[in-house]
Design a protein around this motif. Sequence first.
Motif, PDB file in Angstrom:
ATOM      1  N   HIS A 124      22.963  21.246  63.852  1.00 32.79           N
ATOM      2  CA  HIS A 124      24.327  21.677  63.545  1.00 32.79           C
ATOM      3  C   HIS A 124      24.347  23.159  63.155  1.00 32.79           C
ATOM      4  CE1 HIS A 124      28.461  21.388  62.156  1.00 32.79           C
ATOM      5  NE2 HIS A 124      28.089  21.926  61.016  1.00 32.79           N
ATOM      6  N   GLN A 125      23.448  23.562  62.272  1.00 25.75           N
ATOM      7  CA  GLN A 125      23.393  24.962  61.829  1.00 25.75           C
ATOM      8  C   GLN A 125      23.088  25.911  62.991  1.00 25.75           C
ATOM      9  OE1 GLN A 125      24.189  26.197  58.761  1.00 25.75           O
ATOM     10  NE2 GLN A 125      24.857  24.105  58.432  1.00 25.75           N
ATOM     11  N   LEU A 126      22.163  25.502  63.852  1.00 18.94           N
ATOM     12  CA  LEU A 126      21.780  26.369  64.971  1.00 18.94           C
ATOM     13  C   LEU A 126      22.893  26.481  66.010  1.00 18.94           C
ATOM     14  CD1 LEU A 126      18.056  25.281  65.318  1.00 18.94           C
ATOM     15  CD2 LEU A 126      18.892  27.513  64.567  1.00 18.94           C
ATOM     16  N   VAL A 127      23.620  25.405  66.229  1.00 19.52           N
ATOM     17  CA  VAL A 127      24.747  25.462  67.167  1.00 19.52           C
ATOM     18  C   VAL A 127      25.823  26.402  66.625  1.00 19.52           C
ATOM     19  CG1 VAL A 127      26.657  24.109  68.126  1.00 19.52           C
ATOM     20  CG2 VAL A 127      24.321  23.240  68.284  1.00 19.52           C
ATOM     21  N   ILE A 128      26.098  26.303  65.336  1.00 22.79           N
ATOM     22  CA  ILE A 128      27.084  27.206  64.716  1.00 22.79           C
ATOM     23  C   ILE A 128      26.621  28.660  64.840  1.00 22.79           C
ATOM     24  CG2 ILE A 128      28.067  27.939  62.502  1.00 22.79           C
ATOM     25  CD1 ILE A 128      28.178  24.931  61.765  1.00 22.79           C
ATOM     26  N   LYS A 129      25.351  28.909  64.562  1.00 22.11           N
ATOM     27  CA  LYS A 129      24.813  30.277  64.665  1.00 22.11           C
ATOM     28  C   LYS A 129      24.898  30.775  66.108  1.00 22.11           C
ATOM     29  CE  LYS A 129      23.291  30.791  60.396  1.00 22.11           C
ATOM     30  NZ  LYS A 129      24.262  31.331  59.474  1.00 22.11           N
ATOM     31  N   ASP A 130      24.597  29.904  67.060  1.00 26.58           N
ATOM     32  CA  ASP A 130      24.654  30.284  68.462  1.00 26.58           C
ATOM     33  C   ASP A 130      26.081  30.660  68.874  1.00 26.58           C
ATOM     34  OD1 ASP A 130      23.148  30.527  71.007  1.00 26.58           O
ATOM     35  OD2 ASP A 130      24.546  28.967  71.660  1.00 26.58           O
ATOM     36  N   GLU A 131      27.049  29.883  68.425  1.00 24.82           N
ATOM     37  CA  GLU A 131      28.454  30.198  68.714  1.00 24.82           C
ATOM     38  C   GLU A 131      28.863  31.527  68.069  1.00 24.82           C
ATOM     39  OE1 GLU A 131      30.580  26.726  67.369  1.00 24.82           O
ATOM     40  OE2 GLU A 131      29.926  25.543  69.089  1.00 24.82           O
ATOM     41  N   SER A 132      28.381  31.771  66.859  1.00 23.90           N
ATOM     42  CA  SER A 132      28.687  33.030  66.177  1.00 23.90           C
ATOM     43  C   SER A 132      28.118  34.219  66.936  1.00 23.90           C
ATOM     44  CB  SER A 132      28.140  33.023  64.749  1.00 23.90           C
ATOM     45  OG  SER A 132      28.798  32.070  63.967  1.00 23.90           O
ATOM     46  N   VAL A 133      26.896  34.083  67.430  1.00 23.34           N
ATOM     47  CA  VAL A 133      26.286  35.169  68.199  1.00 23.34           C
ATOM     48  C   VAL A 133      27.099  35.430  69.469  1.00 23.34           C
ATOM     49  CG1 VAL A 133      24.273  35.844  69.570  1.00 23.34           C
ATOM     50  CG2 VAL A 133      23.944  34.893  67.309  1.00 23.34           C
ATOM     51  N   SER A 134      27.527  34.369  70.130  1.00 25.42           N
ATOM     52  CA  SER A 134      28.324  34.544  71.346  1.00 25.42           C
ATOM     53  C   SER A 134      29.623  35.301  71.047  1.00 25.42           C
ATOM     54  CB  SER A 134      28.641  33.190  71.983  1.00 25.42           C
ATOM     55  OG  SER A 134      27.458  32.583  72.446  1.00 25.42           O
ATOM     56  N   GLU A 135      30.257  34.958  69.941  1.00 23.90           N
ATOM     57  CA  GLU A 135      31.488  35.655  69.547  1.00 23.90           C
ATOM     58  C   GLU A 135      31.208  37.126  69.232  1.00 23.90           C
ATOM     59  OE1 GLU A 135      33.236  33.468  66.295  1.00 23.90           O
ATOM     60  OE2 GLU A 135      33.439  31.656  67.518  1.00 23.90           O
ATOM     61  N   MET A 136      30.124  37.383  68.507  1.00 23.01           N
ATOM     62  CA  MET A 136      29.793  38.771  68.163  1.00 23.01           C
ATOM     63  C   MET A 136      29.404  39.569  69.401  1.00 23.01           C
ATOM     64  SD  MET A 136      27.936  38.701  64.434  1.00 23.01           S
ATOM     65  CE  MET A 136      26.777  37.387  64.776  1.00 23.01           C
ATOM     66  N   ARG A 137      28.756  38.919  70.368  1.00 31.70           N
ATOM     67  CA  ARG A 137      28.414  39.617  71.604  1.00 31.70           C
ATOM     68  C   ARG A 137      29.675  40.013  72.362  1.00 31.70           C
ATOM     69  NH1 ARG A 137      23.885  36.609  74.837  1.00 31.70           N
ATOM     70  NH2 ARG A 137      23.658  38.640  75.830  1.00 31.70           N
ATOM     71  N   SER A 138      30.682  39.162  72.333  1.00 27.56           N
ATOM     72  CA  SER A 138      31.964  39.515  72.963  1.00 27.56           C
ATOM     73  C   SER A 138      32.595  40.700  72.242  1.00 27.56           C
ATOM     74  CB  SER A 138      32.922  38.328  72.927  1.00 27.56           C
ATOM     75  OG  SER A 138      32.468  37.299  73.755  1.00 27.56           O
TER      76      SER A 138
END
Length: 128
Positions: free
Chosen positions: A52-66
């Motif tokens: 769960h934590q890693l999926v949230i972090k992965d989504e956050s990285v995707s948003e920051m990359r955008s």
Amino acid sequence: MKNNLPLKEILSLELLLQFYKDEIADLLTKLSRALDKSKETSFISVAEYFLHQLVIKDESVSEMRSEVRELQRLMKLNLQEGIQLNNKSLNSLQGFSKKVKLFGKHLSDLRDEFHQAFPSNSYDQKAA
């Protein structure tokens, strides 16, 4: 020359975010290997937490990359049009840079927590 500094900062943030994305993928792979080795209920519940934590972090990285791509696009456009970056743009970049670095600290803490919960022998393929 001074106008290129924000673009260099953006490029370094982009590389840092890619590193975070790769690190998350590595931890997810290790988690998958650990789950393949153990089917204990307590182990699975800890694994679910990290998933769960890693999926949230992965989504956050995707948003920051955008976000970083949009900042890069705007700054390149300004440079092409010969527009000097204003303080608001520079402050926005500084704020974003702090956000990325804080994220990195949180990811580092999660990685350390992960390695405490899952010693390397729980996911190392050689130990299989």
